[in-house]
Design a protein around this motif. Structure first.
Motif, PDB file in Angstrom:
ATOM      1  N   ILE A 267      21.639   3.648  32.730  1.00 46.79           N
ATOM      2  CA  ILE A 267      22.158   3.123  31.500  1.00 46.79           C
ATOM      3  C   ILE A 267      21.600   1.862  31.038  1.00 46.79           C
ATOM      4  CG2 ILE A 267      24.526   2.451  30.612  1.00 46.79           C
ATOM      5  CD1 ILE A 267      24.472   5.465  31.091  1.00 46.79           C
ATOM      6  N   GLY A 268      21.163   1.583  30.070  1.00 44.60           N
ATOM      7  CA  GLY A 268      20.224   0.574  29.879  1.00 44.60           C
ATOM      8  C   GLY A 268      21.223  -0.707  29.353  1.00 44.60           C
ATOM      9  N   HIS A 269      20.608  -1.665  28.797  1.00 47.39           N
ATOM     10  CA  HIS A 269      21.576  -2.824  28.445  1.00 47.39           C
ATOM     11  C   HIS A 269      20.742  -3.388  27.141  1.00 47.39           C
ATOM     12  CE1 HIS A 269      23.940  -6.719  28.363  1.00 47.39           C
ATOM     13  NE2 HIS A 269      22.782  -7.144  27.889  1.00 47.39           N
ATOM     14  N   SER A 270      21.418  -3.832  25.938  1.00 49.89           N
ATOM     15  CA  SER A 270      21.090  -4.355  24.922  1.00 49.89           C
ATOM     16  C   SER A 270      21.982  -5.581  24.313  1.00 49.89           C
ATOM     17  CB  SER A 270      21.031  -3.241  23.850  1.00 49.89           C
ATOM     18  OG  SER A 270      20.376  -4.042  22.666  1.00 49.89           O
ATOM     19  N   ASP A 271      21.267  -6.520  24.161  1.00 57.99           N
ATOM     20  CA  ASP A 271      21.981  -7.603  23.295  1.00 57.99           C
ATOM     21  C   ASP A 271      21.062  -7.888  22.150  1.00 57.99           C
ATOM     22  OD1 ASP A 271      24.370  -8.802  24.384  1.00 57.99           O
ATOM     23  OD2 ASP A 271      22.990  -9.506  26.294  1.00 57.99           O
ATOM     24  N   ALA A 272      21.381  -8.986  21.200  1.00 60.71           N
ATOM     25  CA  ALA A 272      20.788  -9.050  20.138  1.00 60.71           C
ATOM     26  C   ALA A 272      21.047 -10.442  19.355  1.00 60.71           C
ATOM     27  CB  ALA A 272      21.367  -7.698  18.960  1.00 60.71           C
ATOM     28  N   ASP A 273      20.490 -10.921  18.653  1.00 64.18           N
ATOM     29  CA  ASP A 273      20.634 -11.971  17.589  1.00 64.18           C
ATOM     30  C   ASP A 273      20.794 -11.446  16.420  1.00 64.18           C
ATOM     31  OD1 ASP A 273      21.091 -14.334  19.222  1.00 64.18           O
ATOM     32  OD2 ASP A 273      18.989 -14.675  19.419  1.00 64.18           O
ATOM     33  N   VAL A 274      21.949 -11.796  15.548  1.00 58.52           N
ATOM     34  CA  VAL A 274      21.818 -11.491  14.026  1.00 58.52           C
ATOM     35  C   VAL A 274      21.627 -12.617  13.279  1.00 58.52           C
ATOM     36  CG1 VAL A 274      23.168  -9.359  14.921  1.00 58.52           C
ATOM     37  CG2 VAL A 274      24.269 -11.402  14.306  1.00 58.52           C
ATOM     38  N   THR A 275      21.510 -12.475  11.953  1.00 62.69           N
ATOM     39  CA  THR A 275      21.635 -13.555  11.115  1.00 62.69           C
ATOM     40  C   THR A 275      23.101 -13.389  10.357  1.00 62.69           C
ATOM     41  OG1 THR A 275      19.184 -13.309  10.571  1.00 62.69           O
ATOM     42  CG2 THR A 275      20.414 -14.754   9.041  1.00 62.69           C
ATOM     43  N   ASN A 276      23.551 -14.741  10.555  1.00 62.54           N
ATOM     44  CA  ASN A 276      24.993 -14.847   9.747  1.00 62.54           C
ATOM     45  C   ASN A 276      24.726 -15.879   8.449  1.00 62.54           C
ATOM     46  OD1 ASN A 276      26.773 -15.264  12.770  1.00 62.54           O
ATOM     47  ND2 ASN A 276      26.500 -13.403  11.293  1.00 62.54           N
ATOM     48  N   VAL A 277      25.790 -15.754   7.517  1.00 64.91           N
ATOM     49  CA  VAL A 277      25.707 -16.515   6.324  1.00 64.91           C
ATOM     50  C   VAL A 277      26.835 -17.287   6.458  1.00 64.91           C
ATOM     51  CG1 VAL A 277      25.785 -16.768   3.789  1.00 64.91           C
ATOM     52  CG2 VAL A 277      24.429 -15.139   4.854  1.00 64.91           C
ATOM     53  N   TYR A 278      26.858 -18.709   6.338  1.00 67.36           N
ATOM     54  CA  TYR A 278      28.054 -19.737   6.456  1.00 67.36           C
ATOM     55  C   TYR A 278      29.095 -19.563   5.121  1.00 67.36           C
ATOM     56  CZ  TYR A 278      30.534 -24.324   7.413  1.00 67.36           C
ATOM     57  OH  TYR A 278      31.396 -25.210   7.728  1.00 67.36           O
ATOM     58  N   ALA A 279      30.301 -19.289   5.483  1.00 67.14           N
ATOM     59  CA  ALA A 279      31.222 -18.793   4.667  1.00 67.14           C
ATOM     60  C   ALA A 279      31.575 -20.058   3.516  1.00 67.14           C
ATOM     61  CB  ALA A 279      32.814 -18.644   5.180  1.00 67.14           C
ATOM     62  N   HIS A 280      31.429 -21.359   3.890  1.00 69.33           N
ATOM     63  CA  HIS A 280      31.716 -22.291   3.317  1.00 69.33           C
ATOM     64  C   HIS A 280      30.297 -23.112   2.678  1.00 69.33           C
ATOM     65  CE1 HIS A 280      35.488 -21.780   5.121  1.00 69.33           C
ATOM     66  NE2 HIS A 280      34.993 -22.174   6.109  1.00 69.33           N
ATOM     67  N   GLY A 281      29.140 -22.496   2.747  1.00 72.49           N
ATOM     68  CA  GLY A 281      27.845 -22.955   2.186  1.00 72.49           C
ATOM     69  C   GLY A 281      27.894 -22.910   0.614  1.00 72.49           C
ATOM     70  N   LYS A 282      26.880 -23.624   0.024  1.00 70.27           N
ATOM     71  CA  LYS A 282      26.845 -23.907  -1.277  1.00 70.27           C
ATOM     72  C   LYS A 282      26.048 -22.888  -2.159  1.00 70.27           C
ATOM     73  CE  LYS A 282      27.402 -28.925  -0.824  1.00 70.27           C
ATOM     74  NZ  LYS A 282      26.786 -30.384  -1.267  1.00 70.27           N
ATOM     75  N   HIS A 283      25.439 -22.122  -1.445  1.00 68.72           N
ATOM     76  CA  HIS A 283      24.404 -21.153  -1.797  1.00 68.72           C
ATOM     77  C   HIS A 283      24.602 -19.870  -1.338  1.00 68.72           C
ATOM     78  CE1 HIS A 283      22.512 -24.650  -3.603  1.00 68.72           C
ATOM     79  NE2 HIS A 283      22.487 -25.301  -2.280  1.00 68.72           N
ATOM     80  N   PRO A 284      25.757 -19.179  -1.476  1.00 69.85           N
ATOM     81  CA  PRO A 284      25.909 -17.935  -0.733  1.00 69.85           C
ATOM     82  C   PRO A 284      25.012 -16.951  -1.201  1.00 69.85           C
ATOM     83  CG  PRO A 284      27.630 -18.371  -2.367  1.00 69.85           C
ATOM     84  CD  PRO A 284      26.979 -19.491  -2.374  1.00 69.85           C
ATOM     85  N   ASP A 285      24.788 -16.575  -2.655  1.00 68.05           N
ATOM     86  CA  ASP A 285      23.844 -15.463  -2.784  1.00 68.05           C
ATOM     87  C   ASP A 285      22.420 -15.767  -2.447  1.00 68.05           C
ATOM     88  OD1 ASP A 285      25.925 -14.200  -4.203  1.00 68.05           O
ATOM     89  OD2 ASP A 285      25.602 -15.522  -6.141  1.00 68.05           O
ATOM     90  N   GLU A 286      21.879 -16.971  -2.588  1.00 66.11           N
ATOM     91  CA  GLU A 286      20.590 -17.296  -1.889  1.00 66.11           C
ATOM     92  C   GLU A 286      20.454 -16.979  -0.496  1.00 66.11           C
ATOM     93  OE1 GLU A 286      21.166 -19.435  -6.008  1.00 66.11           O
ATOM     94  OE2 GLU A 286      22.281 -18.974  -3.859  1.00 66.11           O
ATOM     95  N   SER A 287      21.743 -17.509   0.110  1.00 68.20           N
ATOM     96  CA  SER A 287      21.493 -17.447   1.634  1.00 68.20           C
ATOM     97  C   SER A 287      21.615 -16.021   1.969  1.00 68.20           C
ATOM     98  CB  SER A 287      22.911 -17.995   2.214  1.00 68.20           C
ATOM     99  OG  SER A 287      22.988 -19.508   1.902  1.00 68.20           O
ATOM    100  N   TYR A 288      22.261 -15.123   1.283  1.00 68.34           N
ATOM    101  CA  TYR A 288      22.426 -13.721   1.687  1.00 68.34           C
ATOM    102  C   TYR A 288      20.810 -13.101   1.462  1.00 68.34           C
ATOM    103  CZ  TYR A 288      22.570  -8.739   0.966  1.00 68.34           C
ATOM    104  OH  TYR A 288      22.505  -7.316   0.974  1.00 68.34           O
ATOM    105  N   GLN A 289      20.045 -13.573   0.421  1.00 71.32           N
ATOM    106  CA  GLN A 289      19.008 -13.021  -0.018  1.00 71.32           C
ATOM    107  C   GLN A 289      17.742 -13.142   1.150  1.00 71.32           C
ATOM    108  OE1 GLN A 289      18.089 -13.697  -3.987  1.00 71.32           O
ATOM    109  NE2 GLN A 289      15.960 -13.152  -3.980  1.00 71.32           N
TER     110      GLN A 289
END
Length: 404
Positions: A267-289
């Motif tokens: 049984i293996g093991h997996s971890d990860a790093d993901v990318t989040n977008v800050y909920a209170h940022g000034k540029h949500p659409d660009e950040s998501y892009q």
């Protein structure tokens, strides 16, 4: 990563991205979150993700994924922190998978069988111990460093989830339970696994423990496996580029699944790093892009071709001319647990790092023989469960039930 960043800039001339590196990004991110100054887009901190999600600090990307026809479960390998409380908070970036790298020349030199040639990579603790005893050579005037069969990160006293969980789960045990949101280090099969590791260091003397690691560090300023002092070394794909650059043709090497206990499967093991977008940022659409671009084919192919890590995007990870292109011969074994769902992740709760630190204290006592393994594991279980905190939701189960 520079080629990918350049491509994004060329394709999006109206969006400016400043890529900032921080040596201790977890601490810095926590400070920024507390002060309301977090970056628009960032690699998350896996150990604080639950806290940030429950605190409303991360932007829900569900509607954007739906509009872009992105299906996380179909297109990506996941570890369960991408979706939380029915919402989607993360763009997958990369995943890890744990195997053992091994020095084929050492095995051949001492007449030990190759685990692929003899067992097709499906071997037991008994098989491993036979190989380990064959290849281990204690330090001598001829070889001041000696040769050890096995080294794992932390030398057996650091981070149960990441560095040692595979031994427990591949013996039929578990290290945590999401239904009860508790650690299960008192699982008898888990205790047996840690006792086996303890004996590898102290009784059989085939595994690098804390004392042996100190001596090996003096003998070479590079990784013990790269230096040729260790036959088998824990490998999570993140060290592959280093191996390619530094081992070169010094010796032949490959990767193989961990051995398993009797009556169990790997049984293996997996971890990860993901990318989040800050909920209170000034540029949500660009950040998501930008976040979407990091999880998209251009960036994921950069990860794949350079073997920096396993791309979270399945199509990039399975590219025969990218991540799967040899050497070594059995790179596909990294993906097998992910494809079959035969893996576990870490336990993601508010105080994960604190719990790991408490567990490490007990591991040190066990490996120094100041406590018996069972006593240490029971105490580690009690101490770490005392600091477990969580909100109304928990990580998604992304693995499959054990095979019958």
């Amino acid at each position: 990563m520079a080629p990918a960043f350049k491509t994004f800039a060329d394709q999006n001339p109206t969006i400016k991205v400043d890529v900032v590196y921080a040596a201790d990004h977890r601490t810095k991110l926590a400070t920024q979150m507390a002060s309301g100054t977090a970056p628009d887009t960032f690699i998350h901190d896996v150990w604080s993700a639950a806290k940030y999600y429950d605190g409303g600090e991360i932007l829900d990307l569900g509607a954007r994924f739906k509009a872009d026809k992105i299906d996380l479960a179909q297109q990506y390998s996941l570890i369960g922190i991408e979706q939380w409380c029915g919402k989607t908070f993360a763009v997958p970036f990369y995943v890890t998978s744990m195997l053992l790298a091994y020095n084929k020349d050492i095995l051949q030199k001492y007449g030990a069988p190759d685990p692929w040639e003899k067992w097709n990579g499906n071997w037991t603790w008994t098989d491993f111990l036979d190989v380990a005893r064959t290849v281990t050579r204690q330090p001598s005037s001829e070889s001041p460093s000696g040769t050890y069969a096995l080294r794992i990160d932390g030398s057996g006293i650091d981070n149960i989830d990441r560095n040692m969980q595979m031994w427990a789960t591949s013996n039929g045990g578990e290290t945590f339970n999401l239904d009860s949101m508790r650690y299960t280090l008192d699982d008898p099969k888990t205790v047996d696994a840690f006792d086996f590791l303890n004996k590898l260091v102290n009784d059989y003397k085939v595994m690098v423990g804390p004392e042996q690691q100190a001596a090996l560090s003096k003998a070479s300023n590079v990784d013990s496996f790269i230096a040729g002092f260790v036959a088998f070394q824990q490998n999570s794909t993140g060290t592959l580029p280093q191996y390619y650059q530094l081992i070169k043709d010094k010796f032949a090497w490959d990767v193989v699944p961990y051995p398993h206990g009797q009556g169990s499967d790997f049984i293996g093991h997996s971890d990860a790093d993901v990318t989040n977008v800050y909920a209170h940022g000034k540029h949500p659409d660009e950040s998501y892009q930008f976040a979407r671009f990091l999880g998209g084919p251009v960036t994921q192919e950069v990860l794949s071709v350079n073997k920096l890590l396993i791309p979270a995007l399945k199509s990039a990870a399975q590219d025969p001319q990218g991540f799967l292109k040899p050497p070594p011969a059995h790179l596909s074994a990294f993906l097998d647990p992910l494809k079959a769902g035969q893996f576990r992740t870490s336990f993601y709760q508010y105080n994960g790092l604190q719990a790991i630190s408490l567990q490490d204290e007990q591991l040190k006592l066990a490996f120094s023989r100041q406590k018996g393994t069972k006593e240490a594991m029971l105490d580690a279980n009690t101490a770490s469960n005392a600091v477990v905190q969580h909100g109304p939701c928990h990580q998604t189960v992304t693995w499959q039930p054990r095979r019958a």
